[in-house]
Design an enzyme around this catalytic site. Structure first.
Site, PDB file in Angstrom:
ATOM      1  N   GLU A  81      26.788  18.579  -1.865  1.00  0.00           N
ATOM      2  CA  GLU A  81      27.512  19.147  -0.724  1.00  0.00           C
ATOM      3  C   GLU A  81      28.931  18.611  -0.553  1.00  0.00           C
ATOM      4  OE1 GLU A  81      26.725  21.513   1.196  1.00  0.00           O
ATOM      5  OE2 GLU A  81      24.556  21.768   1.219  1.00  0.00           O
ATOM      6  N   SER A 341     -23.647  -0.805  35.539  1.00  0.00           N
ATOM      7  CA  SER A 341     -23.795  -2.260  35.632  1.00  0.00           C
ATOM      8  C   SER A 341     -22.664  -3.025  34.960  1.00  0.00           C
ATOM      9  CB  SER A 341     -25.124  -2.676  34.988  1.00  0.00           C
ATOM     10  OG  SER A 341     -26.222  -2.083  35.653  1.00  0.00           O
TER      11      SER A 341
END
Length: 681
Positions: A81, A341
């Site tokens: 690029e 419990s």
């Protein structure tokens, strides 16, 4: 004179140009909003992605910097690029001259001379019409590219491109594309993978690998050829890369800890949220839960939380399986449910801390009516006189209610709140109900884990830490070391669930203290346990509270708890030595008289009553000023306790400001307690 005049004119022109540029830069700064409007990311303790979320405009836009990508990708990107990216100031003059020559020769724009800086500028500003090659557009892009390079470093400009580059569909940026097409972060891309990610942005919809793999592969190969031409890759790398097929499908992005991630993303949209979760533990425990859930015929959900006791941090958060199923998005780690419990160890720990009970205290497990309530055990039977140790291990209900009556339900709730828990109470319950011992107050697995971590850490309580970017929750000392040692010693010797003749081989070097719980109607099955290094809480049930008849916590949740411990890292888990203030006896008869037995009492008359200070009093004292304590009634010598610690005499010098629990006990074991607030004068 002419030369001087020319130089002066050039200086004026340069100054004017610079001033104009600076003015335009201030009037029209670059708009970074698209770059800043990124996907929310929730990451683990090492920064690895757990889950990401799309932006408001529906994009997967993950922040990416130069350090987040493989150097080979960057080299191929520049070779294809913008080969002079590291040399120019945003506009490549050589490429611009070449483009101008082509325009003059052919009468149309052939090459746009676009640099990576210009592409970054275009990606920031959609109004520049991606794909347009008009002269005006190129001029604006060039000006914006120069502006970006003026304001930011090359690394910053590249970060903009790496984050915003279109990658097909709603994918933007190299990280989103790498995860979607290759299932991995872009730090270690192969040459073929890197080349594909370089090629896609030039025509993101036409080169989408999931829709046009042949076109994508062809474009990738051209990038590889350019890389070979410029020496970025050698011939063997090229031959290997070009032989690889292009991916032909799009993968799902990571989806670890989805419930936790959704919760945290809602708190910090658009941010990278750093958590304490450990990716490997999260994934291995998630697989365990999927396997276990597959064995339930009713497809009950399983939630789990795992904590590192040493750091107080959450290492795995599993809010339930089947996230996209029916009620699957309910985070069961934060949902408050009846604990059955599972809170009993905390009640006994407080009684131990008061020196009112001991693991060898004899307690009567007989039918006892508390006002209009007659608690019964799960098996509807009673065992008579048993030790507190056995009562805890067998999860007997009447002894737990007797212990809570001694501690005081309001005081118990206050202690839970000081530990960071916000228990939910039934409508009309003021918090004075003894039913709390059997699960009438709801808590979440997250809160439960904090409580058991406090037991593991010798009574220092805090909610677990989950975000690394926030202060660690402060701990508060609520129980003494002896009390928590008693609890751990009792729970570590509790009977194993059915089918376990002994602990699995992977756990035999660990000392695990554990407790189970089952709510009324079998709606919730719990198991909570801790070793020296880890705390784990497991909840099994249905999100909508559908009962699961017969599915006790020891049958549904406890086996999963043990399997989870088997997947946690090893530890030096030798039993910690008993603190110096523990009482070691061979029989309850060797205990102090007040600690020998615990049984039902129908009339509290005759026990001690605190005359001063009164309950909920505010007392102003100066430093080192003593408060005189006074009690009426009781049998024999009275003993005072301050926050569970014995006091010598009746004159008490407060350590500092804050809430304090005062208790007085007579020789018959009857007690009275109040909470007062100390304020400095």
């Amino acid at each position: 004179m002419k030369l001087k005049s020319l130089l002066a004119s050039l200086a004026v022109a340069a100054t004017t140009l610079a001033a104009t540029g600076l003015t335009l830069d201030r009037l029209f700064p670059p708009d970074l909003q698209r770059y800043l409007d990124r996907s929310t990311e929730v990451v683990d303790d090492k920064g690895r992605l757990l889950r990401a979320f799309t932006t408001e405009d529906g994009k997967w836009r993950l922040k990416a910097s130069v350090d987040d990508v493989d150097p080979l990708y960057l080299s191929l990107l520049k070779a294809y690029e913008d080969r002079r990216f590291d040399l120019h100031w945003g506009v490549d003059p050589l490429a611009a001259v070449r483009a101008a020559q082509q325009l003059a020769e052919r009468g149309r724009i052939v090459s746009g001379a676009s640099t990576l800086s210009m592409q970054a500028a275009r990606l920031l500003e959609p109004s520049l019409r991606p794909g347009s090659r008009s002269f005006t557009t190129k001029l604006i892009q060039s000006a914006r590219a120069l502006q970006l390079e003026w304001r930011y470093s090359k690394r910053d400009v590249l970060a903009i491109y790496l984050t915003l580059a279109p990658m097909g569909g709603n994918l933007e940026g190299v990280r989103a594309a790498s995860l979607a097409y290759f299932g991995k972060e872009p730090r270690q891309l192969s040459a073929a993978e890197a080349a594909l990610l370089v090629a896609i942005p030039q025509s993101p919809e036409r080169r989408r690998p999931d829709r046009a793999p042949a076109l994508a592969q062809s474009a990738r190969d051209r990038v590889l050829e350019r890389g070979l031409e410029h020496g970025v890759i050698d011939r063997p790398q090229f031959e290997m890369a070009i032989s690889r097929p292009s991916p032909d499908r799009r993968l799902n992005l990571p989806m670890q800890a989805p419930h936790l991630s959704a919760w945290l993303a809602g708190q910090s949209p658009g941010m990278v949220v750093p958590t304490t979760v450990r990716y490997e533990l999260q994934s291995t425990l998630a697989q365990l839960l999927r396997d276990e859930r597959g064995q339930f015929t009713d497809k009950a959900q399983v939630a789990m939380l795992a904590i590192d006791n040493r750091s107080g941090t959450v290492v795995a958060w599993l809010g339930g399986d089947d996230f996209f199923g029916r009620a699957g998005q309910v985070d069961l780690v934060r949902a408050r449910r009846s604990p059955g419990s599972a809170l009993k160890p905390l009640i006994y720990a407080m009684a131990f801390d008061d020196r009112a009970l001991h693991p060898d205290t004899l307690v009567e497990d007989v039918p006892v009516r508390f006002r209009d309530w007659l608690p019964r055990n799960f098996d509807r039977d009673h065992q008579g006189a048993v030790s507190v140790r056995r009562a805890v291990q067998q999860s007997l209900n009447v002894p737990a209610v007797l212990a809570l009556e001694k501690v005081g339900p309001l005081r118990f709730l206050s202690t839970l709140r000081q530990a960071g828990v916000q228990p939910g109470l039934p409508p009309g319950d003021s918090g004075n109900s003894l039913g709390i011992a059997l699960g009438s107050a709801t808590v979440s697995p997250l809160e439960m884990a904090g409580l058991y971590m406090g037991l593991a850490n010798e009574g220092r309580f805090a909610l677990p830490q989950i975000r690394r970017d926030q202060p660690k929750p402060a701990t508060v000392k609520l129980l003494g070391s002896a009390a928590t040692w008693y609890v751990g010693d009792v729970l570590a010797d509790a009977p194993l669930p059915e089918g376990f003749a002994s602990l699995p081989v992977a756990l035999r070097d660990r000392r695990i203290a554990f407790k189970t719980g089952t709510s009324a109607g079998y709606r919730d099955a719990w198991a909570a346990g801790y070793s020296a290094n880890w705390t784990v809480v497991v909840w099994v049930g249905h999100a909508d509270g559908t009962p699961r008849p017969g599915q006790l916590g020891r049958l549904s949740a406890l086996p999963i708890l043990f399997k989870a411990f088997g997947r946690l890292p090893g530890e030096d888990n030798r039993a910690r030595p008993a603190p110096i203030d523990t009482i070691r006896v061979a029989s309850y008869r060797e205990l102090p008289p007040r600690m020998r037995t615990l049984g039902p009492t129908t009339d509290a008359n005759g026990g001690p009553r605190i005359a001063y200070p009164p309950a909920d009093a505010r007392i102003e004292v100066a430093a080192r000023e003593a408060v005189s304590l006074n009690a009426l009634g009781g049998q024999g010598k009275l003993r005072w306790l301050v926050d569970g610690r014995p006091l010598d005499g009746t004159r008490w010098v407060p350590d500092g400001a804050g809430l304090v629990r005062l208790a007085v006990v007579d020789e018959a074991g009857r007690s009275s307690a109040v909470t007062v607030r100390i304020e400095r004068r």
